[in-house]
Design a protein around this motif. Structure first.
Motif, mmCIF file in Angstrom:
data_model
loop_
_atom_site.group_PDB
_atom_site.id
_atom_site.type_symbol
_atom_site.label_atom_id
_atom_site.label_comp_id
_atom_site.label_asym_id
_atom_site.label_seq_id
_atom_site.Cartn_x
_atom_site.Cartn_y
_atom_site.Cartn_z
ATOM 1 N N ASP A 1 0.842 -1.237 0.013
ATOM 2 C CA ASP A 1 -0.131 -0.037 -0.144
ATOM 3 C C ASP A 1 0.953 1.279 -0.055
ATOM 4 O O ASP A 1 0.170 2.215 -0.230
ATOM 5 C CB ASP A 1 -1.036 -0.074 1.374
ATOM 6 N N GLY B 1 -2.126 8.863 -0.743
ATOM 7 C CA GLY B 1 -3.155 7.918 -1.035
ATOM 8 C C GLY B 1 -3.787 7.316 0.386
ATOM 9 O O GLY B 1 -3.390 7.799 1.526
ATOM 10 N N ASP B 2 -4.788 6.670 0.093
ATOM 11 C CA ASP B 2 -5.530 6.291 1.230
ATOM 12 C C ASP B 2 -6.035 4.580 0.933
ATOM 13 O O ASP B 2 -6.568 4.470 -0.068
ATOM 14 C CB ASP B 2 -6.727 7.095 1.297
ATOM 15 N N PRO B 3 -5.396 3.637 1.497
ATOM 16 C CA PRO B 3 -4.684 3.865 2.615
ATOM 17 C C PRO B 3 -3.179 4.384 2.433
ATOM 18 O O PRO B 3 -2.615 4.207 1.561
ATOM 19 C CB PRO B 3 -4.607 2.454 3.550
ATOM 20 N N MET B 4 -2.612 5.069 3.643
ATOM 21 C CA MET B 4 -1.194 5.351 3.363
ATOM 22 C C MET B 4 -0.349 4.216 3.469
ATOM 23 O O MET B 4 0.663 4.057 2.748
ATOM 24 C CB MET B 4 -0.821 6.447 4.717
ATOM 25 N N ASP C 1 -5.402 14.170 9.244
ATOM 26 C CA ASP C 1 -4.996 13.844 7.967
ATOM 27 C C ASP C 1 -4.944 12.258 7.924
ATOM 28 O O ASP C 1 -4.131 11.539 7.425
ATOM 29 C CB ASP C 1 -3.560 14.324 7.789
ATOM 30 N N THR D 1 -6.017 8.220 7.642
ATOM 31 C CA THR D 1 -6.539 7.536 6.438
ATOM 32 C C THR D 1 -6.798 5.984 7.006
ATOM 33 O O THR D 1 -6.715 5.680 8.095
ATOM 34 C CB THR D 1 -5.429 7.133 5.471
ATOM 35 N N SER D 2 -7.529 5.165 6.177
ATOM 36 C CA SER D 2 -8.097 3.810 6.383
ATOM 37 C C SER D 2 -6.644 3.318 6.804
ATOM 38 O O SER D 2 -5.633 3.245 6.376
ATOM 39 C CB SER D 2 -8.767 3.127 5.456
ATOM 40 N N GLU E 1 -5.366 2.868 9.942
ATOM 41 C CA GLU E 1 -4.749 3.655 10.818
ATOM 42 C C GLU E 1 -5.346 3.502 12.172
ATOM 43 O O GLU E 1 -6.766 3.744 12.284
ATOM 44 C CB GLU E 1 -4.129 5.176 10.296
ATOM 45 N N SER F 1 -1.136 9.465 14.299
ATOM 46 C CA SER F 1 -1.940 8.623 13.432
ATOM 47 C C SER F 1 -0.603 7.340 13.437
ATOM 48 O O SER F 1 0.472 7.650 13.208
ATOM 49 C CB SER F 1 -1.868 8.951 12.038
ATOM 50 N N THR G 1 0.052 3.427 12.164
ATOM 51 C CA THR G 1 -0.224 2.408 11.158
ATOM 52 C C THR G 1 -1.090 1.106 11.811
ATOM 53 O O THR G 1 -0.228 0.440 12.950
ATOM 54 C CB THR G 1 0.857 1.881 10.443
#
Length: 283
Positions: free
Chosen positions: A129, A135-138, A205, A207-208, A210, A258, A260
């Motif tokens: 990813d 992008g999302d997810p990071m 900020d 993302t999915s 996280e 955030s 991961t």
């Protein structure tokens, strides 16, 4: 390598694989002046619990005239695999190609300058990813494969993430001053900070894939030097790796951060694939 040593290594790796994935219940990126990834634990305290799975990394980059520079933290999840952040080794973010770096790891010591075991990082493998912070997810996760297996105790990876309100503990060697420019050196001794999981909306900020972690009292949280370090949840006294320090916004400790999500399928698959490669080589 002798047949006996090969067998011992294969057995150790197989044992680590069996316990690698546990069933739990439930910065913007920048670089500092050293050329390493920028990250910060502000408002924490000296580590008070055993952390044999903690990994500190620094690096030489002779082509860039850099020697003994701080790199990032990571967490030992198998005898040869440290799980950390992808942005630490990103050429786009740090300005230094992975091929230029000679990364060295110290495992199992709460003093990042001595003790424990040492190993070289043989290769860095980014998650599928990861797209250099976009992008999302990071997908800010990478495995740092050591050049030989170490004997330090590993930590289990959580298979489910903690809920909002659950307590987790952050560990790292990041700067402890809320104004990192006033602190020239990273602390030698490992720091920890107790915090809780908060709603994803708190990480503006985020993302999915996280976890969003609170900044207790409005001033405590990770900062430069904490990137790649773990968020750990203790289940019945057993530590489970639930997050990898990725980024925050604003000054250290002033906003939620955030991390991961280790229970993410992509992260677990990344570690599983590399562990299986190592097991195949050792068998």
């Amino acid at each position: 390598m002798s047949t006996r040593k090969t067998a011992i290594r294969a057995a150790a790796t197989a044992l680590a694989l069996s316990g690698l994935f546990s069933a739990t219940v439930g910065t913007a990126h920048a670089t500092d002046d050293s050329g390493g990834a920028r990250t910060r634990i502000v408002g924490g305290h000296a580590a008070t619990v055993p952390t044999p799975w903690m990994v500190w990394m620094d690096f030489d980059a002779p082509q860039d005239h850099l020697y003994g520079k701080p790199f990032c933290a990571a967490t030992l999840v198998s005898p040869r695999i440290a799980l950390g952040a992808a942005h630490c080794a990103s050429e786009k973010i740090t300005g230094i190609p992975v091929s230029h770096r000679k990364i060295k790891a110290r495992v199992g010591s709460q003093d990042r300058t001595r003790g424990g075991e040492t190993a070289a990082v043989a290769r860095v493998v980014f998650g599928h990813d990861w797209r250099d912070g976009a992008g999302d997810p990071m997908g800010d996760a990478a495995v740092y494969v050591l050049d030989h297996p170490v004997e330090a105790q590993t930590i289990q990876m959580a298979s489910t993430s903690p809920d909002v309100g659950d307590e987790v503990v952050l560990f790292g060697w990041g700067k402890t001053d809320p104004n990192p420019k006033r602190q020239r050196q990273l602390p030698k001794n490992l720091q920890q900070l107790e915090t809780t999981v908060v709603a994803p909306q708190r990480c503006t900020d985020g993302t999915s894939g996280e976890l969003c972690l609170d900044n207790p009292d409005g001033y405590a949280g990770p900062g430069p030097g904490d990137s790649g370090g773990p968020a750990v949840q203790y289940i019945d006294g057993v530590p489970k790796l639930v997050g990898i320090c990725s980024r925050g916004t604003g000054s250290p400790g002033t906003t939620a951060n955030s991390y991961t999500e280790v229970a993410s399928g992509q992260v677990r698959q990344l570690v599983h694939d590399e562990a299986m490669k190592d097991y195949a080589l050792a068998a």
